[in-house]
Scaffold this motif. Structure first.
Motif, short mmCIF file in Angstrom:
data_model
loop_
_atom_site.label_atom_id
_atom_site.label_comp_id
_atom_site.label_asym_id
_atom_site.label_seq_id
_atom_site.Cartn_x
_atom_site.Cartn_y
_atom_site.Cartn_z
N GLY A 400 -31.64 -26.92 -5.00
CA GLY A 400 -32.26 -27.82 -4.03
C GLY A 400 -31.45 -27.99 -2.77
O GLY A 400 -31.51 -29.03 -2.11
N GLY A 401 -30.66 -26.97 -2.41
CA GLY A 401 -29.86 -27.04 -1.20
C GLY A 401 -28.62 -27.88 -1.31
O GLY A 401 -27.99 -28.21 -0.30
N ARG A 402 -28.22 -28.25 -2.54
CA ARG A 402 -27.04 -29.11 -2.74
C ARG A 402 -26.17 -28.53 -3.84
O ARG A 402 -26.66 -27.99 -4.83
CB ARG A 402 -27.47 -30.53 -3.15
CG ARG A 402 -28.49 -31.15 -2.23
CD ARG A 402 -29.25 -32.27 -2.92
NE ARG A 402 -30.54 -32.49 -2.28
CZ ARG A 402 -31.55 -33.13 -2.85
NH1 ARG A 402 -31.44 -33.57 -4.09
NH2 ARG A 402 -32.68 -33.29 -2.21
N GLU A 403 -24.86 -28.70 -3.67
CA GLU A 403 -23.94 -28.28 -4.73
C GLU A 403 -24.09 -29.22 -5.91
O GLU A 403 -23.97 -30.43 -5.78
CB GLU A 403 -22.50 -28.30 -4.24
CG GLU A 403 -21.52 -27.82 -5.31
CD GLU A 403 -20.07 -28.03 -4.93
OE1 GLU A 403 -19.21 -27.60 -5.71
OE2 GLU A 403 -19.80 -28.62 -3.87
N ILE A 404 -24.36 -28.66 -7.08
CA ILE A 404 -24.53 -29.44 -8.30
C ILE A 404 -23.34 -29.28 -9.24
O ILE A 404 -22.93 -30.25 -9.88
CB ILE A 404 -25.82 -29.01 -9.04
CG1 ILE A 404 -27.04 -29.21 -8.13
CG2 ILE A 404 -25.99 -29.77 -10.34
CD1 ILE A 404 -27.27 -30.63 -7.69
N ALA A 405 -22.79 -28.08 -9.31
CA ALA A 405 -21.72 -27.85 -10.28
C ALA A 405 -20.81 -26.72 -9.83
O ALA A 405 -21.25 -25.57 -9.75
CB ALA A 405 -22.30 -27.53 -11.66
#
Length: 480
Positions: A400-405
């Motif tokens: 979703g365009g965001r760093e998650i992990a």
């Protein structure tokens, strides 16, 4: 009349009702009330003509001469009650008319079905459990005022069923993460939140003073270095699901206090972490949310496998040009400007490239993407790639365009780790965590590790745009 005067008038009327109820012998703030079950449980086990004891907040009130219909609401739902003057007696009926929306009551009576087909409890007795001196948030029309929603979250939860759903699912998602890791024999541990030396990430810490030891301490920015000590100690699989603190800005994606799940597995690597996080997130999405595709159009996120993996440099070349890494400083600055990215001419090549990545590339990665082989300067705690000393064997999972992990093959060479710490410290020996280096010298097994940003993950699964919508009590700017 302005809103303040309206609020004062509402409160004054409720205060008068409280005093009138007290004069009739009703304790405005009562004690425990034994229930037959939650409202949902009573509804599920409904048997006409049986008796039940239920409690909740008054959500609706409708007076019809010598009878009153009302709905009680608790965390599980609503249930209708019916109060007749002939049944409860004149004194109790007149007292009931002094109740307001938002008051908590307990009732005992008989279950029946109205002519309209609604399951209802005919009240025989009622007791006041808590008088609400402030009106419920209906006057905000579902609480559209964003400031009130965040500052007075309890009103948001009272008025907004979707907010309740988001936070219930958040709790269920965290349980699903724990269950998933427990089933795979990971041990949940707790490490210090107050640390003598903050480490494990590049961020500004919150600083405080411990009076008993007359020493400064820091709220942790990450639990990483303590979890790795546990690998040295012999725990092969560990995780911690708790809060981190970073003394940095507020934004749609950042809160200074946030929830992370950090996971470490001895004898693992980047590939084992990629497989683990893929299965974990898919499990949570399917178990709690019942789906693997979220949103629609340009912002749709599809979690069905396989997930894409692509080196960092390849993504940069796709967006900034195949010759990006051959450009000199002036050429990089000019190319970045053509992409709409402002860069400082004094920045290093790595800093300039990362700015382009963050501004032009990251936000375009909607479906799960493992960005691999990052520049070593960005991740000082990861192991160098065997075929490229300028890159480290890591991934950043973007959804979703965001760093998650972010995930690593962890650096377990104490000599190389010292060299990197010294380089990072810029000659300041006090910034080097000697205790951690000592632990590494006792032998840390090769390991895979990663941290999952729980708040951001819940944002994607709940399909909300601001981190404050998934944190019950987010940090807010002071009222002006």
């Amino acid at each position: 009349m302005n809103d303040t005067n309206d609020d004062n008038a509402f409160r004054a009327q409720r205060q008068a009702n409280l005093e009138a109820l007290a004069a009739r012998g009703y304790t405005p703030f009562g004690g425990a009330f034994a229930r037959s079950g939650s409202l949902a449980e009573v509804n599920a086990a409904f048997t006409e003509d049986s008796e039940a004891r239920i409690a909740g907040r008054i959500a609706t009130l409708r007076t019809m001469g010598k009878s009153i219909f009302a709905h009680l609401q608790d965390a599980s739902g609503r249930f209708q009650i019916y109060v007749r003057k002939e049944t409860v007696g004149d004194e109790a009926f007149q007292a009931f008319k002094l109740l307001d929306l938002g008051d908590h009551i307990g009732v005992h009576g008989e279950l029946f079905v109205t002519r309209m087909g609604e399951r209802t409890l005919k009240v025989k007795e009622w007791t006041l459990l808590a008088k609400a001196l402030q009106p419920p948030p209906a006057k905000w029309h579902g609480l559209q005022d964003v400031e009130i929603r965040y500052r007075q979250r309890y009103l948001d939860l009272m008025a907004n069923t979707n907010a309740c759903k988001v936070f219930r699912q958040r709790s269920e998602a965290i349980k699903a993460i724990r269950d998933f890791l427990y089933e795979r024999k990971f041990l949940e541990v707790e490490t210090p939140m107050m640390q003598a030396m903050p480490g494990g990430a590049a961020a500004t810490p919150f600083k405080t003073h411990y009076e008993a030891l007359n020493t400064d301490v820091y709220l942790r920015i990450a639990p990483e270095l303590y979890l790795k000590r546990l690998l040295v100690g012999g725990f092969d699989r560990v995780f911690e699901l708790n809060r981190n603190f970073r003394n940095e800005g507020l934004s749609r994606y950042h809160n200074p206090e946030f929830t992370m799940c950090e996971i470490y597995e001895a004898y693992g690597n980047v590939q084992s972490m990629m497989a683990l996080v893929t299965d974990l997130i898919s499990h949570v999405a399917q178990t709690v949310y019942g789906q693997l595709v979220f949103g629609e159009g340009d912002t749709q996120v599809d979690l069905t496998q396989p997930w894409r993996a692509i080196p960092y440099r390849d993504l940069v070349r796709e967006r900034a040009g195949t010759d990006w890494f051959e450009l000199d400083a002036a050429g990089r600055a000019a190319r970045a400007e053509s992409l709409g990215v402002a860069v400082d001419p004094d920045w290093s090549a790595v800093d300039c490239t990362q700015e382009v990545f963050e501004k032009c590339i990251e936000k375009t990665l909607q479906n799960p993407t493992f960005v691999t082989r990052l520049p070593k300067e960005l991740v000082p705690l990861a192991k160098t790639c065997t075929d490229d000393p300028e890159s480290v064997d890591v991934f950043e999972l973007i959804i979703g365009g965001r760093e998650i992990a972010p995930g690593y093959e962890e650096l377990n060479d104490p000599l190389e780790q010292r060299r990197r710490f010294e380089e990072q410290a810029g000659g300041d020996a006090s910034k080097i965590d000697e205790d951690f280096l000592l632990a590494l010298e006792h032998g840390m097994p090769p390991a895979g590790g990663m941290g999952i940003g729980i708040d951001r993950l819940i944002m994607i699964l709940s399909q909300v745009d601001a981190i404050r919508d998934v944190i019950l009590f987010p940090q807010l700017r002071p009222k002006t």
